[in-house]
Design a protein around this motif. Structure first.
Motif, PDB file in Angstrom:
ATOM      1  N   GLY A  52      32.397  58.377  44.286  1.00 52.40           N
ATOM      2  CA  GLY A  52      31.889  58.506  45.647  1.00 52.40           C
ATOM      3  C   GLY A  52      32.163  57.296  46.525  1.00 52.40           C
ATOM      4  N   LEU A  53      31.489  57.288  47.675  1.00 51.71           N
ATOM      5  CA  LEU A  53      31.680  56.216  48.647  1.00 51.71           C
ATOM      6  C   LEU A  53      31.275  54.846  48.097  1.00 51.71           C
ATOM      7  CD1 LEU A  53      32.675  55.556  51.482  1.00 51.71           C
ATOM      8  CD2 LEU A  53      30.361  56.039  52.324  1.00 51.71           C
ATOM      9  N   PRO A  54      30.166  54.722  47.345  1.00 55.70           N
ATOM     10  CA  PRO A  54      29.854  53.410  46.767  1.00 55.70           C
ATOM     11  C   PRO A  54      30.968  52.901  45.838  1.00 55.70           C
ATOM     12  CG  PRO A  54      27.926  54.812  46.674  1.00 55.70           C
ATOM     13  CD  PRO A  54      29.075  55.689  47.105  1.00 55.70           C
ATOM     14  N   GLY A  55      31.541  53.797  45.049  1.00 56.23           N
ATOM     15  CA  GLY A  55      32.636  53.405  44.159  1.00 56.23           C
ATOM     16  C   GLY A  55      33.872  52.986  44.937  1.00 56.23           C
ATOM     17  N   LEU A  56      34.163  53.707  46.017  1.00 63.19           N
ATOM     18  CA  LEU A  56      35.295  53.344  46.875  1.00 63.19           C
ATOM     19  C   LEU A  56      35.083  51.964  47.475  1.00 63.19           C
ATOM     20  CD1 LEU A  56      37.846  53.763  48.594  1.00 63.19           C
ATOM     21  CD2 LEU A  56      36.442  55.111  50.183  1.00 63.19           C
ATOM     22  N   LYS A  57      33.898  51.708  47.997  1.00 57.16           N
ATOM     23  CA  LYS A  57      33.633  50.413  48.642  1.00 57.16           C
ATOM     24  C   LYS A  57      33.663  49.275  47.621  1.00 57.16           C
ATOM     25  CE  LYS A  57      31.692  52.023  52.892  1.00 57.16           C
ATOM     26  NZ  LYS A  57      30.640  51.928  53.882  1.00 57.16           N
ATOM     27  N   LYS A  58      33.209  49.542  46.413  1.00 57.20           N
ATOM     28  CA  LYS A  58      33.300  48.527  45.364  1.00 57.20           C
ATOM     29  C   LYS A  58      34.765  48.217  45.069  1.00 57.20           C
ATOM     30  CE  LYS A  58      32.808  47.978  40.405  1.00 57.20           C
ATOM     31  NZ  LYS A  58      32.261  48.501  39.160  1.00 57.20           N
ATOM     32  N   ARG A  59      35.574  49.253  44.880  1.00 56.22           N
ATOM     33  CA  ARG A  59      37.004  49.044  44.584  1.00 56.22           C
ATOM     34  C   ARG A  59      37.700  48.361  45.756  1.00 56.22           C
ATOM     35  NH1 ARG A  59      38.556  48.135  40.100  1.00 56.22           N
ATOM     36  NH2 ARG A  59      40.600  48.340  41.012  1.00 56.22           N
ATOM     37  N   LEU A  60      37.319  48.712  46.990  1.00 50.80           N
ATOM     38  CA  LEU A  60      37.910  48.072  48.164  1.00 50.80           C
ATOM     39  C   LEU A  60      37.516  46.599  48.226  1.00 50.80           C
ATOM     40  CD1 LEU A  60      39.681  48.412  50.672  1.00 50.80           C
ATOM     41  CD2 LEU A  60      37.617  49.115  51.926  1.00 50.80           C
ATOM     42  N   ALA A  61      36.283  46.289  47.857  1.00 51.63           N
ATOM     43  CA  ALA A  61      35.843  44.890  47.825  1.00 51.63           C
ATOM     44  C   ALA A  61      36.667  44.097  46.813  1.00 51.63           C
ATOM     45  CB  ALA A  61      34.354  44.804  47.478  1.00 51.63           C
ATOM     46  N   ILE A  62      36.835  44.637  45.623  1.00 52.29           N
ATOM     47  CA  ILE A  62      37.616  43.955  44.584  1.00 52.29           C
ATOM     48  C   ILE A  62      39.073  43.809  45.021  1.00 52.29           C
ATOM     49  CG2 ILE A  62      38.493  44.153  42.215  1.00 52.29           C
ATOM     50  CD1 ILE A  62      35.758  45.528  41.563  1.00 52.29           C
ATOM     51  N   TYR A  63      39.620  44.873  45.574  1.00 48.82           N
ATOM     52  CA  TYR A  63      40.998  44.849  46.095  1.00 48.82           C
ATOM     53  C   TYR A  63      41.139  43.741  47.143  1.00 48.82           C
ATOM     54  CZ  TYR A  63      44.979  46.617  48.879  1.00 48.82           C
ATOM     55  OH  TYR A  63      46.150  46.748  49.584  1.00 48.82           O
ATOM     56  N   GLY A  64      40.181  43.666  48.056  1.00 48.66           N
ATOM     57  CA  GLY A  64      40.220  42.643  49.103  1.00 48.66           C
ATOM     58  C   GLY A  64      40.092  41.236  48.546  1.00 48.66           C
ATOM     59  N   GLU A  66      40.985  40.268  45.597  1.00 49.49           N
ATOM     60  CA  GLU A  66      42.248  39.968  44.927  1.00 49.49           C
ATOM     61  C   GLU A  66      43.347  39.620  45.926  1.00 49.49           C
ATOM     62  OE1 GLU A  66      42.744  43.453  42.487  1.00 49.49           O
ATOM     63  OE2 GLU A  66      41.403  42.661  40.928  1.00 49.49           O
ATOM     64  N   LEU A  67      43.410  40.346  47.046  1.00 50.17           N
ATOM     65  CA  LEU A  67      44.382  40.012  48.093  1.00 50.17           C
ATOM     66  C   LEU A  67      44.118  38.610  48.645  1.00 50.17           C
ATOM     67  CD1 LEU A  67      44.675  43.273  50.267  1.00 50.17           C
ATOM     68  CD2 LEU A  67      46.366  42.346  48.672  1.00 50.17           C
ATOM     69  N   LEU A  68      42.848  38.321  48.908  1.00 51.77           N
ATOM     70  CA  LEU A  68      42.470  37.000  49.408  1.00 51.77           C
ATOM     71  C   LEU A  68      42.855  35.924  48.406  1.00 51.77           C
ATOM     72  CD1 LEU A  68      41.048  35.111  51.430  1.00 51.77           C
ATOM     73  CD2 LEU A  68      38.893  35.668  50.275  1.00 51.77           C
ATOM     74  N   TYR A  69      42.532  36.132  47.147  1.00 52.83           N
ATOM     75  CA  TYR A  69      42.882  35.165  46.109  1.00 52.83           C
ATOM     76  C   TYR A  69      44.394  34.904  46.105  1.00 52.83           C
ATOM     77  CZ  TYR A  69      44.149  33.183  41.658  1.00 52.83           C
ATOM     78  OH  TYR A  69      44.727  32.387  40.694  1.00 52.83           O
ATOM     79  N   ASN A  70      45.188  35.949  46.147  1.00 47.63           N
ATOM     80  CA  ASN A  70      46.649  35.783  46.121  1.00 47.63           C
ATOM     81  C   ASN A  70      47.141  34.956  47.297  1.00 47.63           C
ATOM     82  OD1 ASN A  70      46.870  37.243  43.740  1.00 47.63           O
ATOM     83  ND2 ASN A  70      47.242  39.174  44.793  1.00 47.63           N
ATOM     84  N   ALA A 120      36.292  39.117  40.028  1.00 50.23           N
ATOM     85  CA  ALA A 120      37.254  38.915  41.112  1.00 50.23           C
ATOM     86  C   ALA A 120      36.873  37.682  41.931  1.00 50.23           C
ATOM     87  CB  ALA A 120      37.328  40.160  41.994  1.00 50.23           C
ATOM     88  N   GLY A 121      35.593  37.558  42.253  1.00 50.03           N
ATOM     89  CA  GLY A 121      35.128  36.419  43.046  1.00 50.03           C
ATOM     90  C   GLY A 121      35.267  35.091  42.324  1.00 50.03           C
ATOM     91  N   LYS A 122      35.086  35.093  40.996  1.00 48.81           N
ATOM     92  CA  LYS A 122      35.209  33.852  40.221  1.00 48.81           C
ATOM     93  C   LYS A 122      36.601  33.253  40.322  1.00 48.81           C
ATOM     94  CE  LYS A 122      31.628  34.437  36.767  1.00 48.81           C
ATOM     95  NZ  LYS A 122      31.305  34.695  35.368  1.00 48.81           N
ATOM     96  N   LYS A 123      37.608  34.102  40.445  1.00 48.26           N
ATOM     97  CA  LYS A 123      38.969  33.589  40.579  1.00 48.26           C
ATOM     98  C   LYS A 123      39.104  32.747  41.845  1.00 48.26           C
ATOM     99  CE  LYS A 123      42.456  36.306  39.850  1.00 48.26           C
ATOM    100  NZ  LYS A 123      43.340  37.493  39.863  1.00 48.26           N
ATOM    101  N   VAL A 124      38.501  33.202  42.936  1.00 46.74           N
ATOM    102  CA  VAL A 124      38.554  32.458  44.198  1.00 46.74           C
ATOM    103  C   VAL A 124      37.784  31.149  44.056  1.00 46.74           C
ATOM    104  CG1 VAL A 124      37.939  32.488  46.650  1.00 46.74           C
ATOM    105  CG2 VAL A 124      38.861  34.554  45.578  1.00 46.74           C
ATOM    106  N   VAL A 125      36.599  31.220  43.461  1.00 42.73           N
ATOM    107  CA  VAL A 125      35.788  30.014  43.270  1.00 42.73           C
ATOM    108  C   VAL A 125      36.531  29.017  42.379  1.00 42.73           C
ATOM    109  CG1 VAL A 125      33.647  29.099  42.283  1.00 42.73           C
ATOM    110  CG2 VAL A 125      33.593  31.185  43.662  1.00 42.73           C
ATOM    111  N   ASN A 126      37.079  29.482  41.266  1.00 44.41           N
ATOM    112  CA  ASN A 126      37.777  28.578  40.344  1.00 44.41           C
ATOM    113  C   ASN A 126      38.998  27.939  40.995  1.00 44.41           C
ATOM    114  OD1 ASN A 126      35.901  29.119  38.353  1.00 44.41           O
ATOM    115  ND2 ASN A 126      37.149  30.681  37.367  1.00 44.41           N
ATOM    116  N   LEU A 127      39.722  28.698  41.795  1.00 42.96           N
ATOM    117  CA  LEU A 127      40.868  28.131  42.517  1.00 42.96           C
ATOM    118  C   LEU A 127      40.403  27.024  43.452  1.00 42.96           C
ATOM    119  CD1 LEU A 127      43.845  28.156  43.528  1.00 42.96           C
ATOM    120  CD2 LEU A 127      43.113  29.901  45.182  1.00 42.96           C
ATOM    121  N   THR A 128      39.335  27.280  44.178  1.00 43.26           N
ATOM    122  CA  THR A 128      38.825  26.287  45.124  1.00 43.26           C
ATOM    123  C   THR A 128      38.305  25.053  44.392  1.00 43.26           C
ATOM    124  OG1 THR A 128      38.222  28.135  46.559  1.00 43.26           O
ATOM    125  CG2 THR A 128      37.365  25.981  47.162  1.00 43.26           C
ATOM    126  N   VAL A 129      37.631  25.241  43.275  1.00 41.23           N
ATOM    127  CA  VAL A 129      37.167  24.108  42.468  1.00 41.23           C
ATOM    128  C   VAL A 129      38.358  23.270  42.008  1.00 41.23           C
ATOM    129  CG1 VAL A 129      36.119  23.470  40.245  1.00 41.23           C
ATOM    130  CG2 VAL A 129      34.968  25.113  41.740  1.00 41.23           C
TER     131      VAL A 129
END
Length: 191
Positions: A52-64, A66-70, A120-129
């Motif tokens: 459903g929509l919650p699952g879509l928004k979760k996947r979109l958040a992770i996708y986003g 990951e794009l940000l991290y890259n 997904a978020g930890k990758k961004v945090v670890n990169l920044t650290v």
């Protein structure tokens, strides 16, 4: 039995389309009906990919995220110290400019305690650290610095998206000045 997804329709394609909708109409424009219409499929077909929509928004958040991290990781190649933090900051702001809806999705994960979102978020945090290691920040101090930098960048991008910077001054120059002030501050904190 659920209808089969359109031949060749992959999760990446679905998320790219959901991201386009979000960037053009805001996160509130991302609905199963709008997404299915744009993909030329029936809405129930989307349930083959997420719940459903919650699952879509979760996947979109992770996708986003990951794009940000890259983009952040790419910006830090070949630079260190102040210049790495400035490059990362510019990449963050550029991401929010290019993908305002996807950026919004990264902040609105349905369940912030979700382990997939956290990974997904930890990758961004670890990169920044890692980038901030040049300032001899370790442990909790490094995390405090990451939070401070993120607050500056999110605040800057949010104000810019709401057209709050109406003076005739270069926004990128304002960003660099703010980040240099942050760098002076964390240099004093690492001692």
């Amino acid at each position: 039995m659920s209808p089969r997804p359109k031949i060749g329709l992959e999760l990446t394609t679905i998320l790219e389309e959901a991201g386009e909708i979000a960037d053009n109409y805001g996160i509130q424009g991302v609905t199963l009906a709008n997404l299915a219409k744009n993909l030329n499929i029936r809405p129930p077909s989307l349930y083959n990919h997420f719940n459903g929509l919650p699952g879509l928004k979760k996947r979109l958040a992770i996708y986003g995220i990951e794009l940000l991290y890259n983009e952040l990781a790419q910006s830090a190649i070949g630079v260190a110290g102040d210049e790495a933090v400035i490059a990362l900051s510019k990449a963050y702001i550029d991401f929010a400019r290019k993908h305002p809806g996807i950026y919004e999705a990264t902040l609105m994960a349905p369940d912030p305690e979700d382990t997939d979102v956290q990974q997904a978020g930890k990758k961004v945090v670890n990169l920044t650290v890692r980038i901030l290691q040049a300032f001899d920040l370790k442990g909790d101090r490094a995390i405090h610095a990451v939070r401070g930098l993120r607050s500056i960048l999110h605040g800057f991008s949010s104000i810019e998206q709401k057209h709050g910077f109406n003076m005739a001054l270069d926004l990128d120059e304002s960003l660099v000045i703010a980040i240099r002030a942050f760098l002076i501050g964390i240099t004093g904190c690492s001692k």
